[in-house]
Motif scaffolding. Structure first.
Motif, PDB file in Angstrom:
ATOM      1  N   ALA A 110      29.731   6.004 -37.910  1.00  0.00           N
ATOM      2  CA  ALA A 110      30.203   7.162 -37.146  1.00  0.00           C
ATOM      3  C   ALA A 110      31.643   6.956 -36.673  1.00  0.00           C
ATOM      4  O   ALA A 110      32.511   7.820 -36.855  1.00  0.00           O
ATOM      5  CB  ALA A 110      29.281   7.410 -35.948  1.00  0.00           C
ATOM      6  N   HIS A 111      31.924   5.799 -36.079  1.00  0.00           N
ATOM      7  CA  HIS A 111      33.277   5.517 -35.589  1.00  0.00           C
ATOM      8  C   HIS A 111      34.274   5.378 -36.734  1.00  0.00           C
ATOM      9  O   HIS A 111      35.442   5.777 -36.611  1.00  0.00           O
ATOM     10  CB  HIS A 111      33.272   4.232 -34.750  1.00  0.00           C
ATOM     11  CG  HIS A 111      32.826   4.445 -33.340  1.00  0.00           C
ATOM     12  ND1 HIS A 111      33.639   4.995 -32.384  1.00  0.00           N
ATOM     13  CD2 HIS A 111      31.637   4.172 -32.721  1.00  0.00           C
ATOM     14  CE1 HIS A 111      32.992   5.062 -31.234  1.00  0.00           C
ATOM     15  NE2 HIS A 111      31.767   4.571 -31.411  1.00  0.00           N
ATOM     16  N   THR A 171      25.050  10.977 -30.329  1.00  0.00           N
ATOM     17  CA  THR A 171      26.519  10.960 -30.440  1.00  0.00           C
ATOM     18  C   THR A 171      27.174  12.261 -29.986  1.00  0.00           C
ATOM     19  O   THR A 171      28.320  12.539 -30.344  1.00  0.00           O
ATOM     20  CB  THR A 171      26.937  10.673 -31.895  1.00  0.00           C
ATOM     21  OG1 THR A 171      26.278  11.610 -32.776  1.00  0.00           O
ATOM     22  CG2 THR A 171      26.585   9.252 -32.296  1.00  0.00           C
ATOM     23  N   THR A 172      26.487  13.043 -29.185  1.00  0.00           N
ATOM     24  CA  THR A 172      27.083  14.303 -28.721  1.00  0.00           C
ATOM     25  C   THR A 172      28.355  14.047 -27.906  1.00  0.00           C
ATOM     26  O   THR A 172      29.321  14.802 -27.997  1.00  0.00           O
ATOM     27  CB  THR A 172      26.078  15.088 -27.854  1.00  0.00           C
ATOM     28  OG1 THR A 172      25.550  14.220 -26.826  1.00  0.00           O
ATOM     29  CG2 THR A 172      24.924  15.604 -28.697  1.00  0.00           C
ATOM     30  N   LEU A 185      30.432  11.449 -28.237  1.00  0.00           N
ATOM     31  CA  LEU A 185      31.471  11.016 -29.169  1.00  0.00           C
ATOM     32  C   LEU A 185      32.066  12.216 -29.897  1.00  0.00           C
ATOM     33  O   LEU A 185      33.297  12.342 -30.013  1.00  0.00           O
ATOM     34  CB  LEU A 185      30.885  10.032 -30.184  1.00  0.00           C
ATOM     35  CG  LEU A 185      31.816   9.582 -31.322  1.00  0.00           C
ATOM     36  CD1 LEU A 185      32.987   8.777 -30.776  1.00  0.00           C
ATOM     37  CD2 LEU A 185      31.035   8.756 -32.355  1.00  0.00           C
ATOM     38  N   VAL A 186      31.220  13.113 -30.367  1.00  0.00           N
ATOM     39  CA  VAL A 186      31.687  14.303 -31.084  1.00  0.00           C
ATOM     40  C   VAL A 186      32.516  15.194 -30.159  1.00  0.00           C
ATOM     41  O   VAL A 186      33.556  15.734 -30.564  1.00  0.00           O
ATOM     42  CB  VAL A 186      30.486  15.085 -31.665  1.00  0.00           C
ATOM     43  CG1 VAL A 186      30.944  16.422 -32.250  1.00  0.00           C
ATOM     44  CG2 VAL A 186      29.787  14.262 -32.737  1.00  0.00           C
ATOM     45  N   THR A 204      26.255   3.174 -36.033  1.00  0.00           N
ATOM     46  CA  THR A 204      27.336   3.415 -35.080  1.00  0.00           C
ATOM     47  C   THR A 204      28.690   3.085 -35.702  1.00  0.00           C
ATOM     48  O   THR A 204      29.677   3.801 -35.490  1.00  0.00           O
ATOM     49  CB  THR A 204      27.121   2.584 -33.803  1.00  0.00           C
ATOM     50  OG1 THR A 204      25.818   2.854 -33.284  1.00  0.00           O
ATOM     51  CG2 THR A 204      28.155   2.923 -32.751  1.00  0.00           C
ATOM     52  N   LEU A 232      27.672   2.679 -27.902  1.00  0.00           N
ATOM     53  CA  LEU A 232      26.926   3.685 -28.641  1.00  0.00           C
ATOM     54  C   LEU A 232      25.728   3.065 -29.367  1.00  0.00           C
ATOM     55  O   LEU A 232      24.649   3.662 -29.443  1.00  0.00           O
ATOM     56  CB  LEU A 232      27.843   4.379 -29.655  1.00  0.00           C
ATOM     57  CG  LEU A 232      27.246   5.554 -30.432  1.00  0.00           C
ATOM     58  CD1 LEU A 232      26.737   6.630 -29.480  1.00  0.00           C
ATOM     59  CD2 LEU A 232      28.284   6.139 -31.390  1.00  0.00           C
ATOM     60  N   LEU A 260      21.563   3.927 -29.290  1.00  0.00           N
ATOM     61  CA  LEU A 260      20.810   4.233 -30.509  1.00  0.00           C
ATOM     62  C   LEU A 260      19.655   3.261 -30.751  1.00  0.00           C
ATOM     63  O   LEU A 260      18.687   3.603 -31.436  1.00  0.00           O
ATOM     64  CB  LEU A 260      21.768   4.224 -31.706  1.00  0.00           C
ATOM     65  CG  LEU A 260      21.237   4.717 -33.053  1.00  0.00           C
ATOM     66  CD1 LEU A 260      20.715   6.151 -32.940  1.00  0.00           C
ATOM     67  CD2 LEU A 260      22.323   4.617 -34.113  1.00  0.00           C
ATOM     68  N   SER A 274      32.636  16.882 -35.755  1.00  0.00           N
ATOM     69  CA  SER A 274      31.579  15.988 -36.221  1.00  0.00           C
ATOM     70  C   SER A 274      32.114  14.987 -37.238  1.00  0.00           C
ATOM     71  O   SER A 274      33.199  15.142 -37.775  1.00  0.00           O
ATOM     72  CB  SER A 274      30.434  16.802 -36.834  1.00  0.00           C
ATOM     73  OG  SER A 274      29.412  15.947 -37.316  1.00  0.00           O
ATOM     74  N   TYR A 275      31.324  13.963 -37.506  1.00  0.00           N
ATOM     75  CA  TYR A 275      31.677  12.908 -38.465  1.00  0.00           C
ATOM     76  C   TYR A 275      30.724  12.923 -39.651  1.00  0.00           C
ATOM     77  O   TYR A 275      30.921  12.229 -40.630  1.00  0.00           O
ATOM     78  CB  TYR A 275      31.562  11.527 -37.783  1.00  0.00           C
ATOM     79  CG  TYR A 275      30.211  11.333 -37.139  1.00  0.00           C
ATOM     80  CD1 TYR A 275      29.143  10.819 -37.866  1.00  0.00           C
ATOM     81  CD2 TYR A 275      29.973  11.717 -35.814  1.00  0.00           C
ATOM     82  CE1 TYR A 275      27.875  10.682 -37.288  1.00  0.00           C
ATOM     83  CE2 TYR A 275      28.720  11.586 -35.240  1.00  0.00           C
ATOM     84  CZ  TYR A 275      27.678  11.067 -35.984  1.00  0.00           C
ATOM     85  OH  TYR A 275      26.436  10.954 -35.430  1.00  0.00           O
ATOM     86  N   ILE A 316      20.784   9.880 -35.167  1.00  0.00           N
ATOM     87  CA  ILE A 316      22.015   9.578 -34.447  1.00  0.00           C
ATOM     88  C   ILE A 316      22.695  10.818 -33.877  1.00  0.00           C
ATOM     89  O   ILE A 316      23.508  10.726 -32.949  1.00  0.00           O
ATOM     90  CB  ILE A 316      23.003   8.819 -35.384  1.00  0.00           C
ATOM     91  CG1 ILE A 316      24.127   8.175 -34.557  1.00  0.00           C
ATOM     92  CG2 ILE A 316      23.550   9.736 -36.463  1.00  0.00           C
ATOM     93  CD1 ILE A 316      25.022   7.258 -35.380  1.00  0.00           C
TER      94      ILE A 316
END
Length: 337
Positions: A284-285, A320-321, A323-324, A281, A263, A267, A330-331, A316
């Motif tokens: 987000a994780h 991150t679509t 990942l979401v 990143t 990821l 980015l 969402s995060y 971001i």
């Protein structure tokens, strides 16, 4: 005419904020539109003559600058009510349960605060109390019983922002500081340097008389680029803002089983440095890791969790679509909430 255009411009700006916020709620990102664009849009229907156009435009700019940078009590009430209407309308259009969710979760949130929010908090140090938007937001979270968390990756970025501001001040402002006056502070586009000048001209008892005194509020200016300076900055944020701290070692260890590197590479083209992409990143994780540790569950609104990354970071979002989608929610939560 100027009064009518000024009022309509403010309404258009707040309306656009609502539209942009609604896009965020839908997992999309929209670029901010400059105020001057809205002035132009609101001026066109007035059928101002070509001879008067420039004068009217400049007068509207003067009116708006005064009304937005030094609002009266009545003006702040107007902005608040107008913004509330748009915020409520767009939130209700997205999900009526959002209002109930925030009322229920007010004292239970755990926000990992983003670099941009903390920089703005620092920059508000010498602003009037009613204009400390980010400072007041963080205080509201704390007073309601929520937790604010500072991670070392964010601390590193805040320190680098201070270092960058220090270098810029020395190279561009130190030898011509007297050229900046209370009437032209807005030409300073670096938020921390602008905050210094606001402080310098403030009537507060402990206002800074020079740049070194300003920096000394956060760390020793002579050690700004050292581990000692970083530690002083950490203590300032934890004490002044009221934050808990998580080291980089802990954050990276807890995210070691997640594909942070992949990821981060996506980015990187959107960031000035690879380190910034890696830090974002990680954040987000980390939100998903902390939620699993706390066994947090969704309430079907899409915002039912306790743990969030509190930031206005938008770059971001479009990266991150995937990942979401994989995580199902969402995060990221914005201070707008």
């Amino acid at each position: 005419t100027v009064s009518r255009i000024s009022l309509r411009t403010i309404q258009r700006c707040l309306e656009n904020e609502g539209i942009e916020f609604a896009a965020f709620l839908c997992g999309k990102s929209k670029d901010a539109i400059p105020v001057k664009r809205w002035v132009e849009d609101c001026l066109l229907p007035e059928k101002v003559t070509k001879a008067d156009y420039d004068q009217v435009f400049k007068t509207v700019e003067v009116v708006l600058h005064e009304a937005l940078s030094k609002p009266s009590k009545e003006e702040r009430t107007l902005y608040s009510r107008t913004a509330s209407v748009y915020t409520i309308l767009f939130c209700l259009r997205k999900e009526p349960k959002l209002i109930q969710y925030f009322e229920r979760m007010a004292g239970h949130f755990r926000f990992y605060v983003g670099t941009d929010v903390l920089i703005q908090e620092i920059a508000e140090r010498f602003a009037p109390a009613e204009q400390k938007l980010f400072t007041n937001t963080l205080q509201l979270v704390r007073s309601a019983g929520g937790k604010l968390v500072l991670t070392e990756p964010v601390l590193d970025e805040v320190q680098h922002n201070l270092i960058g501001a220090d270098l810029e001040f020395k190279h561009h402002y130190l030898d011509c500081e007297e050229a900046i006056t209370p009437d032209n502070i807005e030409i300073v586009n670096q938020p921390l340097i602008r905050a210094y000048f606001y402080g310098k001209f403030a009537a507060q008892k402990n206002h800074p008389h020079n740049w070194q005194q300003f920096l000394n509020n956060y760390c020793d200016p002579r050690a700004i680029n050292s581990d000692a300076g970083k530690e002083e900055l950490r203590k300032y944020l934890m004490t002044q803002v009221g934050m808990e701290f998580e080291s980089r070692k802990i954050v990276e260890k807890d995210c070691k089983n997640r594909d942070v590197m992949q990821l981060a590479k996506l980015l990187e083209p959107h960031k000035k440095k690879k380190e910034l992409a890696w830090n974002d990143t990680l954040m987000a994780h980390l939100m998903y890791v902390r939620r699993r540790e706390g066994k947090e569950t969704d309430d079907l609104s899409g915002y039912g969790f306790r743990t969030w990354w509190l930031t206005n970071e938008v770059t971001i979002i479009n990266v991150t679509t995937g990942l979401v989608a994989a995580e199902g929610t969402s995060y990221l939560m914005r201070p707008d909430f």
